[in-house]
Every structure is written in structure tokens, then in C-alpha cells.
Write an enzyme that holds these catalytic residues in place. Structure first.
Site, PDB file in Angstrom:
ATOM      1  N   LYS A 244       0.840  -1.201   0.000  1.00 25.69           N
ATOM      2  CA  LYS A 244       0.000   0.000   0.000  1.00 25.69           C
ATOM      3  C   LYS A 244       0.878   1.257   0.000  1.00 25.69           C
ATOM      4  O   LYS A 244       0.699   2.149  -0.799  1.00 25.69           O
ATOM      5  CB  LYS A 244      -0.923  -0.036   1.227  1.00 25.69           C
TER       6      LYS A 244
ATOM      7  N   GLY B   9      -4.920  -1.887   4.772  1.00 24.52           N
ATOM      8  CA  GLY B   9      -4.112  -3.030   4.324  1.00 24.52           C
ATOM      9  C   GLY B   9      -4.794  -4.367   4.591  1.00 24.52           C
ATOM     10  O   GLY B   9      -4.898  -5.221   3.706  1.00 24.52           O
ATOM     11  N   ARG B  10      -5.301  -4.558   5.795  1.00 23.83           N
ATOM     12  CA  ARG B  10      -5.881  -5.856   6.148  1.00 23.83           C
ATOM     13  C   ARG B  10      -7.281  -6.048   5.571  1.00 23.83           C
ATOM     14  O   ARG B  10      -7.917  -7.062   5.807  1.00 23.83           O
ATOM     15  CB  ARG B  10      -5.875  -6.041   7.666  1.00 23.83           C
TER      16      ARG B  10
ATOM     17  N   HIS C 267      -5.289 -32.430  17.707  1.00 24.48           N
ATOM     18  CA  HIS C 267      -4.132 -33.155  18.242  1.00 24.48           C
ATOM     19  C   HIS C 267      -3.055 -32.205  18.736  1.00 24.48           C
ATOM     20  O   HIS C 267      -1.930 -32.617  18.965  1.00 24.48           O
ATOM     21  CB  HIS C 267      -3.581 -34.101  17.170  1.00 24.48           C
TER      22      HIS C 267
ATOM     23  N   GLU D 278      10.463  -4.638   4.551  1.00 26.90           N
ATOM     24  CA  GLU D 278      10.502  -6.061   4.165  1.00 26.90           C
ATOM     25  C   GLU D 278      10.214  -6.212   2.679  1.00 26.90           C
ATOM     26  O   GLU D 278      10.941  -6.884   1.938  1.00 26.90           O
ATOM     27  CB  GLU D 278       9.457  -6.870   4.951  1.00 26.90           C
TER      28      GLU D 278
ATOM     29  N   GLU E 171      -5.026  -6.653  14.647  1.00 25.70           N
ATOM     30  CA  GLU E 171      -4.499  -5.344  14.237  1.00 25.70           C
ATOM     31  C   GLU E 171      -5.621  -4.292  14.276  1.00 25.70           C
ATOM     32  O   GLU E 171      -5.370  -3.119  14.469  1.00 25.70           O
ATOM     33  CB  GLU E 171      -3.860  -5.418  12.840  1.00 25.70           C
TER      34      GLU E 171
ATOM     35  N   LYS F  30       9.241  -0.768  14.446  1.00 22.72           N
ATOM     36  CA  LYS F  30       9.863  -0.414  13.157  1.00 22.72           C
ATOM     37  C   LYS F  30      10.881   0.699  13.356  1.00 22.72           C
ATOM     38  O   LYS F  30      11.992   0.664  12.823  1.00 22.72           O
ATOM     39  CB  LYS F  30       8.798   0.115  12.189  1.00 22.72           C
TER      40      LYS F  30
HETATM   41  O1  F6P Z   1       1.919  -4.224   9.947  1.00 22.41           O
HETATM   42  C1  F6P Z   1       1.587  -2.929   9.625  1.00 22.41           C
HETATM   43  C2  F6P Z   1       1.115  -2.772   8.218  1.00 22.41           C
HETATM   44  O2  F6P Z   1       0.966  -1.415   7.976  1.00 22.41           O
HETATM   45  C3  F6P Z   1      -0.166  -3.510   7.917  1.00 22.41           C
HETATM   46  O3  F6P Z   1      -1.304  -2.859   8.320  1.00 22.41           O
HETATM   47  C4  F6P Z   1      -0.060  -3.682   6.456  1.00 22.41           C
HETATM   48  O4  F6P Z   1      -0.951  -4.639   6.005  1.00 22.41           O
HETATM   49  C5  F6P Z   1       1.385  -4.067   6.307  1.00 22.41           C
HETATM   50  O5  F6P Z   1       2.048  -3.283   7.275  1.00 22.41           O
HETATM   51  C6  F6P Z   1       1.986  -3.860   4.951  1.00 22.41           C
HETATM   52  O6  F6P Z   1       1.953  -2.518   4.544  1.00 22.41           O
HETATM   53  P1  F6P Z   1       2.165  -2.119   3.050  1.00 22.41           P
HETATM   54  O7  F6P Z   1       1.067  -2.720   2.244  1.00 22.41           O
HETATM   55  O8  F6P Z   1       2.131  -0.622   3.040  1.00 22.41           O
HETATM   56  O9  F6P Z   1       3.500  -2.636   2.601  1.00 22.41           O
END
Ligand code: F6P
Length: 547
Positions: free
Chosen positions: A207, A267-268, A384, A213, A353, A512
């Protein structure tokens, strides 16, 4: 300013009602009311929701519904559906519902109807996913793209991972999906080892397009591709899904290869948007749209149905009942379908979240419990692993069971065995087995008096443990859409009652921020920051091992 919910009339009524209900046995409630199972059940299309195995009676439900009404839930639902800026800390509307607004009725944000732009991106997704699936959009060397690698994390990963796995039976025969999310180099290495650059499409899903990452993984994959096929290959092997065109350009992806979504999609809550491109390529856009149709059916049900017959509202209220009155701090989601094995992880982000918050929209610290811990896994495997505690542990964990009546793989009597297991779990949790019953069973099995006396407590189950059961016909795109939207709305309702902003995620920021300070310290020699003794020791120790 909104009055704190724990000071409200129906909260107080529920608190005293709880004192009467806490020792009530569900098996007595079933014995006393032959119609209980019918009374506490709801249906939407083929989705059947049995909530009769909960520690509730008519009064409980009446008070819970009154509580929701007193929290202005009706108005809050309308506010979401009409594009009001209900994400107050970020001053944004919350419009994942617009992404599947199949009726295409206008939804306005700051005076502008958002539907045309949503439809445009859906059309672009259809063109592109068809072109990839039918081999019209080829790789740099002219080969068909058959390896789809989604690079993203959190909401830019879990939805695609969960939905592609759930709908694996609908995949195009020659397409394979891979997901890289973790910054751990192993995540990249393991996928890159399996694929051929000539036949790989990388989808960079972020987003913000700034998530460390995702950007690090995307750079590694880009280098891998360029090393194999040259710089010119990037245009044919990389696309971006983002709200941030500038960052996409900076990364070196042509905006023509970008699929846009918007700040009003969290995002979620984004698997219905361009973030779902990997899903669309795997299952085809027609199936993707069926998933949107299923979600839309749930949206209409949620918006239009009175609370007493409203599936997400009832689910949410039962969650409040256990969390805030029984003081139960966790719940489990257990789908009895191998293809839904990632659903609990997906719901974990959605729920935790969204509602893991201790500041209310009044800008005050809440004085009551908010979001619970959600965990789960696919049945029967989890029977199990953690089910021992669910049956005989000292804490009670309400469970959601999800059952498809028909399997995509009806082999021998596998599915009936699976079904018998899930139905037995909810029955066992509710009914339990008294010490007397356990003793009788042991006696019948020929145990001595001493053995019976010793074992009878261990072999007994107090029961009275709540569960919800959701039965669907089969896990298809439409049903999956319904189920996911159902949980989204459940989370929304709970956020309204707890008076928190379910749509920000500030709690992930501090870690972060601190990682940014620690990274140069790991890479260099000096300590730029003053850390606590433990963190300093750990940094030194890790560095020593890496020398
Ligand atoms: O974990 C925090 C967060 O902002 C989530 O809400 C989101 O889904 C994820 O990081 C990834 O963010 P982005 O889509 O901006 O890379």
C-alpha cells in the site's frame, strides 16, 4: 463525546445478568427448550450459523442487542457505507465495502464518487489477468508467465495467501503461486530456488511502497531477474500494487504496470482491491468477481438486517459477552477444510491489528477489555495440538467451527470422518462428561474400583464450553467472499462497541522505528543510541557470533 460503554445502562444490566448466567449449564438449556437450536440459528444463502451452543438465553441476546443500539451501531454502519471518515486518527473513510459494491451505487468521498475508479481498476485487473493466464502478456524471452510471485507483507500478503490457498481447486492448470513476505532471506531464497526467471511474474504488493521487508525482498528479486535476463526484462516481469505512484516509479516500475488502490482501503481489508491480483491470475477474474459477489451479499445482509437476525452483529455481541463479562481473553477459529488452513492467520491480522487498541475515540484510555487473542488452525490437526486445553484447561476459549458439507476432494469416507469430528467437538465442548459418567464408563470397561476412583476426574469433562458452527455447502469463491466479509463486519461491530478506531495500526510503529536505529549498529561498530542493558548485550552477542 461518547459515554464510556462500561458506564452504559445495558452494560450494567449485562454485568448483573452475567452473575445469573455464569453457572447455567448449556445442556440444561437444551433440555429445557426443544427449539433452542432453531431459535439461535441464522441463515444467509447457503451459510448456516448455529450459535445455540453459547451460554446465552433470550435475555442475554436482548440486552446485547440493546447495547449495540445504544452504541449507535446503526448510524456507525451507515457512516462506513456512505464514506464518512470513520478512521479518525488518519482522517480517512473506510471503504473496502466499495471494492465489492456490485450494485455500483455511487459512494462519495469528499464529493467525488469512488465507484468509477474502482471499476476501472477491476477492468484493468481483468485485462491483465486474462493476458497472463492466456499467454498474451509474455515474459521478456517470449515465454508464458506461469510462476506468480506476490511480494508483500501483512495485509499485502495474508489475503492473497489465504484466498489463493482456499481456492486452489480453481487455479489455472499451468499456474503456480508463490509468496515472499518475511525479510528473512530464507523466504526469498526458497522461492527463487524453485522458479525460472523467464516464466516468472513478480507482483510487488505494498500500500505504502515503503515497507522495508517488501522493498528489500523486491530489490533482491529484481537483481535476480536482471542478472539472468538483463535490465530490459523488468517491464515484462514486474508489476506493482500500491497507493503510492511516486514510490513505485522510484523503485523502477513503470506506472503502466501499476494497479492502483486508495487510502480508503486498509491493508488488512485490501484483498478485494488490486492487492488481489495474484488471486485473480490464479483463479480467473470471473471467479474473483464471484468472491466480490459473496462479500457484497454479506455487506447487504449486514447493512439491511435487523440486529437480532444479523450474522456479523450476533457474532460480535457474543464476542463482547465472553470478552467483557466472562473475562475470556482469547478465541479460536477452526476451519474443517484443509484449503482454509491459512484463514486463522488471516483473521489474526484482521482482528488483532484492528481491535488491539487501548485508546478510545474519546482520546482516553479504555477501562475495559478490547480485542481478544485470536488463534486457530485447520481441524482435525488442531484436535491433536491445542484442543486438550480447550477441553480441560483452566481457561475457556470460545471456538468458531467452519464446515463445508461437501469437500473438493471426496475420497472414500474421508469427508464424513472429518465432519463427524467437528460435530463431535462442538457436542463434547458443550455437553462434557460428568465425573459420574466417567466412572460408569470406566467400570463398564472393566477397571478395578481403585482405578475407577483414581481416573474418574481425569476422564471427566466439565463441558459448558461455547462454540459457534458455520456450515456452508462448499468452499467456492462466493462462499469465501461471504465468510471473510462476515468476519470483517464482526470486527467492525466490536470496534464500535468498544469505541476504538479499528482502522489504524499505530501499535506496529515503535518496533519499526527502533529497528531503524539498531540496523546501523549491527552493521557498524558504534552504538548510536542508548539502549537498555539487555538490548545492548544482545546486540554485542549477535555481532560476536556473526564475526
Ligand atoms: O503491519 C503494519 C502494516 O501497515 C499492515 O497494516 C499492512 O498490512 C502491512 O504493514 C503492509 O503494509 P504495506 O502494504 O504498506 O506494505
Amino acid at each position: 463525546m461518547k459515554k464510556e460503554v462500561n458506564k452504559s445502562k445495558y452494560w450494567k444490566k449485562l454485568a448483573s445478568h452475567y452473575k445469573k448466567m455464569r453457572n447455567v449449564q448449556m445442556r440444561d438449556l437444551f433440555a429445557d427448550d426443544a427449539k433452542r437450536a432453531d431459535k439461535f440459528a441464522l441463515q444467509l444463502d447457503a451459510l448456516y450459523y448455529d450459535y445455540s451452543k453459547n451460554r446465552i438465553n433470550d435475555k442475554t441476546m436482548k440486552y446485547l442487542i440493546r447495547l449495540a443500539e445504544d452504541c449507535n451501531l446503526h448510524e456507525k454502519i451507515e457512516a462506513m457505507f456512505t464514506g464518512e471518515k470513520i478512521n479518525i486518527t488518519e482522517n480517512r473513510p473506510v471503504l473496502h465495502i466499495a471494492l465489492r459494491n456490485r450494485g455500483n451505487t455511487p459512494i462519495y468521498v469528499d464529493g467525488k464518487n469512488v465507484m468509477p475508479q474502482i471499476n476501472e481498476v477491476l477492468a484493468k485487473m481483468r485485462d491483465f489477468s486474462d493476458a497472463v493466464r492466456f499467454g498474451k502478456f509474455k515474459g521478456h524471452t517470449g515465454k508464458k508467465l506461469t510462476n506468480i510471485v506476490n511480494i508483500g507483507i501483512g495485509g499485502s500478503d495474508l489475503g492473497p495467501v489465504m484466498a489463493t490457498e482456499a481456492l486452489r481447486k480453481y487455479w489455472a492448470k499451468d499456474i503456480n503461486c508463490y509468496f515472499i513476505s518475511n525479510i528473512d532471506g530464507t523466504a526469498c531464497a526458497e522461492v527463487l530456488n524453485k522458479i525460472n526467471p523467464e516464466t516468472t511474474l513478480f507482483i510487488v504488493a505494498s500500500k505504502t511502497f515503503t515497507t522495508i521487508e517488501t522493498i528489500t525482498n523486491a530489490k533482491t528479486c529484481r537483481k535476480w531477474l536482471v542478472d539472468a535476463l538483463g535490465e530490459h526484462a523488468v517491464a515484462k516481469h514486474f508489476v506493482a500494487l500500491s497507493t503510492n505512484v511516486e514510490e513505485v516509479k522510484k523503485f523502477g516500475i513503470n506506472p503502466d504496470n501499476m494497479f492502483e488502490f486508495w487510502d480508503f482501503v486498509g491493508g488488512r481489508y485490501s484483498m478485494w482491491s488490486a492487492i488481489g491480483l495474484s488471486i485473480a491470475i490464479a483463479i480467473g477474474m470471473d471467479n474473483f468477481e464471484k468472491m466480490l459477489d459473496g462479500a457484497y451479499a454479506m455487506d447487504r445482509h449486514f447493512r439491511e438486517t435487523d440486529f437480532a437476525h444479523n450474522i456479523p452483529v450476533i457474532m460480535a455481541l457474543l464476542g463482547i459477552w465472553y470478552n467483557n463479562f466472562f473475562n475470556l481473553k482469547s478465541y479460536a477459529v477452526v476451519p474443517y477444510d484443509e484449503y482454509l488452513k491459512y484463514l486463522p492467520s488471516y483473521l489474526q491480522q484482521l482482528d488483532m491489528e484492528s481491535n488491539g487498541k487501548y485508546v478510545s475515540t474519546n482520546n482516553e484510555y479504555v477501562k475495559y477489555a478490547t480485542g481478544p487473542v485470536l488463534f486457530g488452525g485447520a481441524g482435525t490437526n488442531v484436535q491433536h495440538s491445542f484442543f486438550q486445553l480447550i477441553h480441560q484447561g483452566t481457561t475457556i476459549i470460545p471456538c468458531d467451527f467452519i464446515i463445508p458439507a461437501i469437500s473438493h476432494n471426496e475420497i472414500g469416507d474421508h469427508h464424513e470422518i472429518l465432519l463427524s469430528n467437528v460435530l463431535a467437538q462442538s457436542e463434547a465442548l458443550m455437553r462434557g462428561k460428568t465425573v459420574k459418567e466417567a466412572a460408569e464408563e470406566l467400570t463398564q470397561a472393566g477397571k478395578s474400583k481403585e482405578e475407577v476412583n483414581f481416573l474418574k476426574k481425569f476422564k471427566s469433562f466439565e463441558g459448558n464450553r461455547p462454540s459457534n458452527t458455520f456450515v456452508v455447502k462448499k468452499i467456492d469463491p462466493y462462499t469465501l467472499g461471504m465468510l471473510v466479509a462476515m468476519y470483517e463486519h464482526k470486527v467492525f461491530v466490536q470496534g464500535v462497541i468498544w469505541n476504538i478506531d479499528s482502522f489504524d495500526q499505530m501499535g506496529v510503529e515503535l518496533g519499526k522505528q527502533l529497528a531503524k536505529n539498531i540496523l546501523p549498529e549491527l552493521q557498524g561498530n558504534a552504538f548510536g543510541e542508548v539502549h537498555d542493558g539487555s538490548t545492548e548485550n544482545l546486540i554485542r552477542y549477535v555481532k560476536r557470533l556473526r564475526k
